[in-house]
Design a protein around this motif. Sequence first.
Motif: not given
Length: 333
Positions: A215-218, A317-326, A301-310
């Motif tokens: 899931e991560t290399g950081r 779930l609402d916060e997570h959906r916003q993060a996925v969209t972003r 309870l959730y995480f999403v990749a930012r695109g820079d490795g972090s």
Amino acid sequence: MHKLLGKLFLLGALVLAVLAAAFAWVALSPIGMQREPVEFTVAPGSSLRAVTREIAAAGADLDPWLLLLLGKLMRVEASIKAGSYQIGQGVTPLDLLRKLSRGDVTQAELAFIEGWTFRQMRERLDAHPDLRHETVGLSEPEIMRLLGAPNDAAEGVFFPDTYLFAKRSSDVDLLARAYRAMRRHLAREWPAREEGLPYRDAYQALIMASIVEKETGRDVDRAQIAGVFVNRLRQGMLLQTDPTVIYGLGERFDGNLRKRDLLADTPYNTYARAGLPPTPIAMPGLASLQAALHPSRTEALYFVARGDGSSHFSRTLDEHRQAVTRYQRGGKS
């Protein structure tokens, strides 16, 4: 008569001195080379006589009697070490004998990388030119039987590291070293784990560590990601981690994870089945193993990749959906 004996004694002493000097000169003179470097292998239990034949056949202009006599004088003829050797220009018979008695073998190396699957390990093993390939064509259960672990699955039980070995070593020996290394790390880290973790045993911690590894290399995110998955296990939530699904697809995975893949009920689909998958999905490194045994105390309870490795972590779930969209759909926050 006494004068004659004296002369003979002096003559004998002179002859011995000349012979000793000649022998020393030869022993300290560089060995001729038909090619450079000269590489040869000493099999276990080889006599010095057999070794001299092997060296000569490899391309060294070496008089066998010289090395045999030198070995007897130095009392090392029975102390020759097995392994792969390499000699170059300038090496003398005395240097060579010291090298053989010390076991100054040439070494090759092979790196097993964190996050590799056992299939990737085997590909690297099979392609290495300095190994004896004794596992080619064997199934995973057959290999694990050779390692004395017939009840273990091969995935994830080898420790990723760079291993040095004498050329012409067996690939079975190298796998055994990596297997023992992982067992040592588990035996040391498992008793020091955080209390109350939702793992039945050290093997389940290894499974979790393999998921964290994929899931991560950081390093800064490992414990946090482990904390998210531990929270999900405690609450009976599905882990819903893509790397397990991808692992279950095996060679069918073409780089695109489709909705039908997430819906398919397989032992490794953590979108369809609760709990941990049945085996690790890769080789976890020590950092991921420690993260699995010492997860962050988080409410996420959730995480999403930012695109820079972090990764971005969310509690709801609402916060997570916003993060996925972003971060994954190019939306505005």
